[in-house]
Design a protein around this motif. Structure first.
Motif, PDB file in Angstrom:
ATOM      1  N   SER A  81       0.858  -1.180   0.000  1.00  0.00           N
ATOM      2  CA  SER A  81       0.000   0.000   0.000  1.00  0.00           C
ATOM      3  C   SER A  81       0.896   1.233   0.000  1.00  0.00           C
ATOM      4  CB  SER A  81      -0.912  -0.003   1.236  1.00  0.00           C
ATOM      5  OG  SER A  81      -1.690   1.160   1.290  1.00  0.00           O
ATOM      6  N   SER A 108      -4.264   2.685   0.452  1.00  0.00           N
ATOM      7  CA  SER A 108      -5.329   1.698   0.241  1.00  0.00           C
ATOM      8  C   SER A 108      -5.855   1.137   1.558  1.00  0.00           C
ATOM      9  CB  SER A 108      -4.862   0.574  -0.686  1.00  0.00           C
ATOM     10  OG  SER A 108      -3.778  -0.126  -0.153  1.00  0.00           O
ATOM     11  N   ARG A 153      -8.455   3.643   2.499  1.00  0.00           N
ATOM     12  CA  ARG A 153      -9.599   3.575   1.590  1.00  0.00           C
ATOM     13  C   ARG A 153     -10.462   2.350   1.872  1.00  0.00           C
ATOM     14  NH1 ARG A 153      -7.102   5.367  -4.288  1.00  0.00           N
ATOM     15  NH2 ARG A 153      -6.742   7.544  -3.735  1.00  0.00           N
ATOM     16  N   CYS A 157      -9.782   0.429  -4.814  1.00  0.00           N
ATOM     17  CA  CYS A 157      -8.819   1.075  -3.919  1.00  0.00           C
ATOM     18  C   CYS A 157      -7.362   0.833  -4.311  1.00  0.00           C
ATOM     19  CB  CYS A 157      -9.017   0.567  -2.491  1.00  0.00           C
ATOM     20  SG  CYS A 157     -10.589   1.020  -1.760  1.00  0.00           S
ATOM     21  N   ALA A 158      -7.106  -0.190  -5.097  1.00  0.00           N
ATOM     22  CA  ALA A 158      -5.725  -0.602  -5.358  1.00  0.00           C
ATOM     23  C   ALA A 158      -4.990   0.318  -6.320  1.00  0.00           C
ATOM     24  CB  ALA A 158      -5.690  -2.024  -5.887  1.00  0.00           C
TER      25      ALA A 158
END
Length: 163
Positions: free
Chosen positions: A29, A34, A37, A92-93
């Motif tokens: 991340s 992320s 998120r 989110c990624a």
């Protein structure tokens, strides 16, 4: 789930060593974004830090989640919890850190809207000024949490509910 995350642009932590069929997933991340998120979407991944402590320029933060059969439960509309999670991970990624700061610095994490806790815990790893500052911050946070409790019951039946 790992394939969906990779389609979204995420990288699996130590992918070469991951066992096929493992129910634990760990993803990098960048700037711990992320993690935040996913938490905003109602998921509870555990954050990871110091993932590449020998390489200061590499991504140091990530998150992990262990999938249990409970992830296959129906959440309505014919979807399982796993389907919802996969959709959220893909959303989110895809993040690329921006700004003038390193993705592993506190300013880089805050600039990009990431979670500051992995940065804090990564500095408590070894003795020195980072640990002293981290300890002071955590003591302040937990003292505030513990000292800010309500002294009076909230309602007429609060004491009876505790009994």
């Amino acid at each position: 789930v790992a394939a969906a995350a990779e389609r979204g642009g995420a990288r699996v932590v130590h992918a070469a060593h991951r066992r096929r069929g493992s129910t634990v997933l760990a993803l990098y991340s960048e700037a711990a974004v992320s993690v935040r998120r996913l938490a905003k979407k109602g998921h509870g991944p555990a954050f990871l830090y110091n993932l590449a402590s020998n390489d200061a320029d590499a991504c140091q933060y990530g998150w992990c989640l262990s999938f249990t059969p409970h992830a296959l439960r129906d959440v309505g509309g014919g979807e399982t919890a796993l389907d919802v999670f996969i959709r959220d991970v893909e959303a989110c990624a895809s993040f690329t850190p921006s700004g003038p700061f390193s993705q592993n610095s506190l300013l880089g994490v805050l600039w990009n809207g990431g979670l500051p806790e992995p940065w804090l815990f990564s500095h408590m790893w070894a003795p020195g000024p980072g640990r002293a500052v981290g300890t002071a911050i955590l003591r302040g946070i937990f003292s505030t949490i513990l000292d800010s409790g309500a002294a009076a019951p909230r309602g007429p039946r609060a004491a009876a509910d505790l009994a």
